[in-house]
Design an enzyme around this catalytic site. Sequence first.
Site, PDB file in Angstrom:
ATOM      1  N   GLU A 132     -46.612 -33.863  -5.156  1.00  0.00           N
ATOM      2  CA  GLU A 132     -46.804 -35.319  -5.195  1.00  0.00           C
ATOM      3  C   GLU A 132     -48.295 -35.666  -5.227  1.00  0.00           C
ATOM      4  O   GLU A 132     -48.727 -36.551  -5.965  1.00  0.00           O
ATOM      5  CB  GLU A 132     -46.123 -35.976  -3.990  1.00  0.00           C
ATOM      6  N   GLU A 155     -37.502 -31.531  -1.260  1.00  0.00           N
ATOM      7  CA  GLU A 155     -37.121 -32.387  -0.117  1.00  0.00           C
ATOM      8  C   GLU A 155     -35.618 -32.568   0.031  1.00  0.00           C
ATOM      9  O   GLU A 155     -35.103 -32.716   1.141  1.00  0.00           O
ATOM     10  CB  GLU A 155     -37.792 -33.755  -0.233  1.00  0.00           C
TER      11      GLU A 155
END
Length: 708
Positions: A111, A131
């Site tokens: 990210e 995640e």
Amino acid sequence: MSTLPLVHRDGPDAQGIAVLTLNSPPLNTLALPLRVALADALDEVERDPQVRAVILTGAGRGFCGGGEIREFGTPAMGHQPTPPQLCLRLENLDKPVVAALHGVALGGGLELAMACHARVAVADTQVGLPESQLGLLPGAGGTQRLPRLIAPDVALQWILQGRAHPAGTVRDTGLFDAVVEHPDALLPEARAVALRLAEKPAPTRTSARTAHLPNAPAFFAAARAAVKPPGQLSPLRCIDAVEAACTHPFAEGLAVEEKAFIELVHSEASAGLRHAFFAERAAAHIEPLPEGVRPRPIERAAVIGGGTMGCGIAICLLSAGLPVMLREQDDAALQRALGTVRSHFDGAVAKGRMKPEQALACQNALTGTLDDTALADADVLIEAVFEDMAVKEDVFRRLDAVARPGALLASNTSTLDLDRIAAFTRRPQDVVGLHFFSPAQVMPLLEVVKGRATSPEVLAAAMTLAKRIRKTGVVSGVCDGFIGNRMLEPYLRQAGFLLDEGALPQQVDRAMEAWGMAMGPFRMSDLAGHDVGAFIRRRRQAEHPELTFSRTAERVFESGRLGQKNGQGWYDHLPGEKRPRPSAEVQALIEDESARLGLTRRAISDEEIVSRLLLALVNEGAQVLDEGIAFQASDIDVVYLAGYGFPRWRGGPMFQADRMGLPGVLQAMRRWSHGPAYQDPGRFWRPAPLLERLAAQGRTLASLRTED
Ligand code: NAD
């Protein structure tokens, strides 16, 4: 320890390029101090007029391993700059930033890289957004930036699957500006890209791009319909967020992501999955190992006994690249075993799971023998002969005579006393249990049994071997059934009592499977075989006359129903049908047994079924823990997750007990202790003293290791 700061700055060089290096070993995870340091470093380079462009990279093993999972759900996660704020800060810098990726760029790491203005990666860098495997979604803008950089449908797939991809294999997705083969080429290439960007009037921001997907409504509807099991929150929220990326401006999409992340991070499922993640790591990290103890190296293996288990064990070892010498007792058995193992690898090729040359290498690494002296070279000798102490004695005496000094002598026994087996040798310190589960080449669990005399080096070597053959190794002390099967006994006894009182096998299984178990207790018993069950039960009853059992299992076995192997067990298993059918014959037998006991059958709720079976595991698990058979509560959870189909998102039985609160556990156990007298429910539900102690102190099972 590195003496460099958390974010190390080099430059700017003559061309105005500064390099910021994340330096928080081992994986530069984005804990608060690193986030603060990076934000400060960004402020500095922004202020410095000499800096025209920035390269962001990572020291040590990788760029960045992601968010700090231990912070999730704690106040530290909200401390500024939060990971999404940091990504925005990076993206909005008025100078271009190039991410130079190597090792890992996973989760928050990727990210961060996506918030940079360009990305250069070494081909073997592992990139991905894992995640969802923790019941979450990427919460630092990943769900909004990935679909803007690569095709949104592919982005959704990455986010839902949570897999890591080597950068070289996804170089054409649009994620990277350049992929280099060699790590030495990384910074020069990143520099070249940075110089190019420095020439432009303003950096291109990922958030300014659009995520375009033709026919988005139909695509997302299909994605929602495909979520299994239906209603799972994390995949649904991942889909919502990626859809928002395709249909809404960036800032609105970020808000959708943030709301979903907060919802998920406080969810039951994410708590269980995060517990499972840490529990597995804790189980692999054996303590207490004396300082400086090194596991003994293992390069060659021998397997003694080529039956069901021996063949499966040989397959595991060969698949991990270890040469195997297989010892059988006669030529016919040897040829059969060699044939079984070889044909496994042929089958793997036919199913496309292995390349022909890999399979051939495994087959060539297998040798058979009828002669003990051929075992002299092995570093580990794993015995999987008949479950009979006299046979084990003979085998271990002979292994002791031929094995080289320092070799591991391992037994796959499921029920025999490892300390007695070790005593047949003159080197009990080298004897260890390796309790594989059937089929050994499939089941991930390996209980590594530590005998009274097993040396730390041997235990460490066995755990290293477990990792090498891709098993989840958990250390267990010596007791009947070790951790897993010992706890299974009260679970199965309680399941039997439910039948006597009014439930049917299909109801019990349905309740447990709806709760999340891969298989209810009766389908599991049919798979294991009623002959095996009866053998264990009869032995246990003979050794422990105080144990109470429902007679139903015995009667099913006596009626000739052996389980799946003869198509009849608790259920009827019809050829070609995946789901077994409830059996009218078994129902009649169960009802007859209730009548024989003088019990009026009653409706039993699913909630009662789940509570009684779960607490049966918890109470025995607490006893196992108190006796030191398991080193920590989470090890028990790992055993149940890896070996018994316990739902990962529920974390494991001991985690469930802690979630429930130990006073609540005790209260529920008291409630069940008023059952029919023939079950001796007072004894069955007598709380393990550890549970009472911890409950009185207001402590949890998980607190045991850290505080004691
Ligand atoms: P099995 O009967 O399928 O195989 C045993 C093999 O050992 C046979 O091929 C036999 O020929 C061979 N053998 C017997 N004596 C020998 C000797 N002296 N030297 C060399 N070979 C000899 O049994 P199995 O199911 O593979 O079980 C083996 C061991 O694994 C037992 O200790 C059992 O408790 C344990 N175990 C079994 C399971 C399971 O589900 N089957 C699971 C975990 C552990």
